[in-house]
Design a protein around this motif. Sequence first.
Motif, PDB file in Angstrom:
ATOM      1  N   PHE A  85      10.853  40.896  43.268  1.00  0.00           N
ATOM      2  CA  PHE A  85       9.867  41.442  42.145  1.00  0.00           C
ATOM      3  C   PHE A  85      10.328  42.923  41.692  1.00  0.00           C
ATOM      4  O   PHE A  85      10.022  43.221  40.564  1.00  0.00           O
ATOM      5  CB  PHE A  85       8.628  40.806  42.299  1.00  0.00           C
ATOM      6  N   THR A  86      10.458  43.572  42.623  1.00  0.00           N
ATOM      7  CA  THR A  86      10.579  44.985  42.466  1.00  0.00           C
ATOM      8  C   THR A  86      12.052  45.387  42.351  1.00  0.00           C
ATOM      9  O   THR A  86      12.350  46.716  42.135  1.00  0.00           O
ATOM     10  CB  THR A  86       9.784  45.946  43.660  1.00  0.00           C
ATOM     11  N   GLY A  87      13.021  44.737  42.626  1.00  0.00           N
ATOM     12  CA  GLY A  87      14.382  44.991  42.670  1.00  0.00           C
ATOM     13  C   GLY A  87      14.839  46.008  43.688  1.00  0.00           C
ATOM     14  O   GLY A  87      15.822  46.725  43.488  1.00  0.00           O
ATOM     15  N   ALA A  88      14.088  45.763  44.586  1.00  0.00           N
ATOM     16  CA  ALA A  88      14.258  46.533  46.005  1.00  0.00           C
ATOM     17  C   ALA A  88      15.865  46.584  46.556  1.00  0.00           C
ATOM     18  O   ALA A  88      16.454  47.705  47.128  1.00  0.00           O
ATOM     19  CB  ALA A  88      13.266  46.514  47.176  1.00  0.00           C
ATOM     20  N   TRP A  89      16.481  45.595  46.374  1.00  0.00           N
ATOM     21  CA  TRP A  89      17.912  45.303  46.837  1.00  0.00           C
ATOM     22  C   TRP A  89      18.730  45.013  46.068  1.00  0.00           C
ATOM     23  O   TRP A  89      20.032  44.989  45.946  1.00  0.00           O
ATOM     24  CB  TRP A  89      17.645  44.085  47.760  1.00  0.00           C
ATOM     25  N   LYS A  90      18.517  45.541  44.699  1.00  0.00           N
ATOM     26  CA  LYS A  90      19.517  45.469  43.424  1.00  0.00           C
ATOM     27  C   LYS A  90      20.658  46.323  43.694  1.00  0.00           C
ATOM     28  O   LYS A  90      20.399  47.512  44.281  1.00  0.00           O
ATOM     29  CB  LYS A  90      18.887  45.583  42.097  1.00  0.00           C
TER      30      LYS A  90
END
Length: 201
Positions: A85-90
Amino acid sequence: MTKVAIVYHSGYGHTAVLADKIAEGVRDAGQTPVVLKIENAAQDFAPIIEQITAADAVVFGAPTYMGDVSGVFKVFADATAGAFFTGAWKDKLAAGFTNSHSFAGDKGHALESLTILAAQHGMNWVNLGLAPPGVTAAERGPDTINRVGSFIGLAGQSDNASPEISPPAGDRETARLFGVRIAEAAVRWTRGAQPALSEAA
């Protein structure tokens, strides 16, 4: 140095052997492996998720049980929703490995599950990069590299024997070479990202 997180579940120790060999390959490439073992479905996954977030690349690993990743690994995968949901691994690099008793055993489906997990996080997948052996079935012995003939990721095969002797040497060396490939890809990826980040600032 580039950090490669190797997060895995191993039911009987055979998948752990492949995780350790991938880590060896990362070290052979001059980079830093961060080995993260999933112990059980009830553990706190937050520390593992934090270390993956801090890494430059991640390798997901699980045994193939009943044609898919183990239930314990799936619980971990579901717990990564916060990072989703936070895009931490994008835009991180990702890769995957699995292991089971049979040569097939729907290991490809387990690897597809790992690929989809990475894709949902917006990650970029690194395949095995090793051609299957150009030999006959009779010549395909335990020392053969990529003897299972996988492309999407690492697929190991273990007999019902101690992890000290199974998976065999060929699968272990395939895992080490995969670790080298992932580490080298991560170095190229992070170096290439630096100018773009500077320009964006």
